[in-house]
Design a protein around this motif. Structure first.
Motif, PDB file in Angstrom:
ATOM      1  N   UNK A 181     -10.326 -10.724  -5.859  1.00  0.00           N
ATOM      2  CA  UNK A 181     -10.866 -11.037  -7.182  1.00  0.00           C
ATOM      3  C   UNK A 181     -11.253  -9.739  -7.879  1.00  0.00           C
ATOM      4  N   UNK A 182     -11.272  -9.763  -9.193  1.00  0.00           N
ATOM      5  CA  UNK A 182     -11.673  -8.589  -9.976  1.00  0.00           C
ATOM      6  C   UNK A 182     -12.372  -9.055 -11.241  1.00  0.00           C
ATOM      7  N   UNK A 183     -13.390  -8.297 -11.630  1.00  0.00           N
ATOM      8  CA  UNK A 183     -14.138  -8.579 -12.853  1.00  0.00           C
ATOM      9  C   UNK A 183     -14.306  -7.268 -13.611  1.00  0.00           C
ATOM     10  N   UNK A 184     -14.001  -7.291 -14.909  1.00  0.00           N
ATOM     11  CA  UNK A 184     -14.188  -6.124 -15.755  1.00  0.00           C
ATOM     12  C   UNK A 184     -15.276  -6.431 -16.760  1.00  0.00           C
ATOM     13  N   UNK A 185     -16.263  -5.531 -16.844  1.00  0.00           N
ATOM     14  CA  UNK A 185     -17.339  -5.678 -17.810  1.00  0.00           C
ATOM     15  C   UNK A 185     -17.163  -4.597 -18.870  1.00  0.00           C
ATOM     16  N   UNK A 186     -16.773  -5.007 -20.065  1.00  0.00           N
ATOM     17  CA  UNK A 186     -16.518  -4.063 -21.152  1.00  0.00           C
ATOM     18  C   UNK A 186     -17.798  -3.350 -21.585  1.00  0.00           C
ATOM     19  N   UNK A 187     -18.918  -4.052 -21.570  1.00  0.00           N
ATOM     20  CA  UNK A 187     -20.179  -3.466 -22.034  1.00  0.00           C
ATOM     21  C   UNK A 187     -20.665  -2.328 -21.138  1.00  0.00           C
ATOM     22  N   UNK A 188     -20.508  -2.488 -19.823  1.00  0.00           N
ATOM     23  CA  UNK A 188     -20.962  -1.447 -18.892  1.00  0.00           C
ATOM     24  C   UNK A 188     -19.830  -0.511 -18.475  1.00  0.00           C
ATOM     25  N   UNK A 189     -18.597  -0.829 -18.895  1.00  0.00           N
ATOM     26  CA  UNK A 189     -17.402  -0.069 -18.522  1.00  0.00           C
ATOM     27  C   UNK A 189     -17.287   0.076 -17.002  1.00  0.00           C
ATOM     28  N   UNK A 190     -17.377  -1.093 -16.333  1.00  0.00           N
ATOM     29  CA  UNK A 190     -17.246  -1.122 -14.874  1.00  0.00           C
ATOM     30  C   UNK A 190     -16.299  -2.233 -14.455  1.00  0.00           C
ATOM     31  N   UNK A 191     -15.605  -1.974 -13.359  1.00  0.00           N
ATOM     32  CA  UNK A 191     -14.721  -2.961 -12.746  1.00  0.00           C
ATOM     33  C   UNK A 191     -15.225  -3.214 -11.325  1.00  0.00           C
ATOM     34  N   UNK A 192     -15.445  -4.479 -11.001  1.00  0.00           N
ATOM     35  CA  UNK A 192     -15.835  -4.859  -9.647  1.00  0.00           C
ATOM     36  C   UNK A 192     -14.616  -5.500  -9.004  1.00  0.00           C
ATOM     37  N   UNK A 193     -14.199  -4.935  -7.871  1.00  0.00           N
ATOM     38  CA  UNK A 193     -13.007  -5.423  -7.177  1.00  0.00           C
ATOM     39  C   UNK A 193     -13.419  -5.938  -5.802  1.00  0.00           C
ATOM     40  N   UNK A 194     -12.996  -7.161  -5.500  1.00  0.00           N
ATOM     41  CA  UNK A 194     -13.180  -7.722  -4.161  1.00  0.00           C
ATOM     42  C   UNK A 194     -11.819  -7.688  -3.473  1.00  0.00           C
ATOM     43  N   UNK A 195     -11.792  -7.050  -2.313  1.00  0.00           N
ATOM     44  CA  UNK A 195     -10.536  -6.846  -1.599  1.00  0.00           C
ATOM     45  C   UNK A 195     -10.309  -7.936  -0.562  1.00  0.00           C
ATOM     46  N   UNK A 196      -9.023  -8.210  -0.290  1.00  0.00           N
ATOM     47  CA  UNK A 196      -8.671  -9.145   0.771  1.00  0.00           C
ATOM     48  C   UNK A 196      -8.998  -8.515   2.118  1.00  0.00           C
ATOM     49  N   UNK A 197      -9.237  -9.347   3.104  1.00  0.00           N
ATOM     50  CA  UNK A 197      -9.569  -8.899   4.458  1.00  0.00           C
ATOM     51  C   UNK A 197      -8.483  -7.961   4.994  1.00  0.00           C
ATOM     52  N   UNK A 198      -8.885  -6.799   5.471  1.00  0.00           N
ATOM     53  CA  UNK A 198      -7.952  -5.847   6.079  1.00  0.00           C
ATOM     54  C   UNK A 198      -7.155  -4.997   5.102  1.00  0.00           C
ATOM     55  N   UNK A 199      -7.430  -5.113   3.822  1.00  0.00           N
ATOM     56  CA  UNK A 199      -6.679  -4.353   2.813  1.00  0.00           C
ATOM     57  C   UNK A 199      -7.045  -2.866   2.880  1.00  0.00           C
TER      58      UNK A 199
END
Length: 69
Positions: free
Chosen positions: A27-45
């Protein structure tokens, strides 16, 4: 595992969609206001390899974007 990255982006929706469609990203979420991307990786990636692919995919939809890895 989740990691947060500082980004420069014009269209958060396009970046978020490109990141979500990258192999190894759960999963990934981009927050334009804070200019940050949170990425959740698959197991073992391989986080570094996956993020290089995320950057490549994001640049396809917005060529002047940046993700500070």
């Amino acid at each position: 595992m989740k990691k947060t990255y500082k980004i420069e982006v014009d269209c958060a929706n396009k970046m978020e969609e490109a990141a979500k469609n990258t192999a190894g990203v759960k999963d990934a979420t981009v927050n334009f206001m804070t200019l940050k991307m949170i990425v959740e990786f698959e197991e073992g990636a391989d986080v570094k390899a996956v993020m290089q692919n995320v950057l490549t995919n994001c640049k396809k939809v917005e060529d002047d974007c940046e993700i500070y890895l």
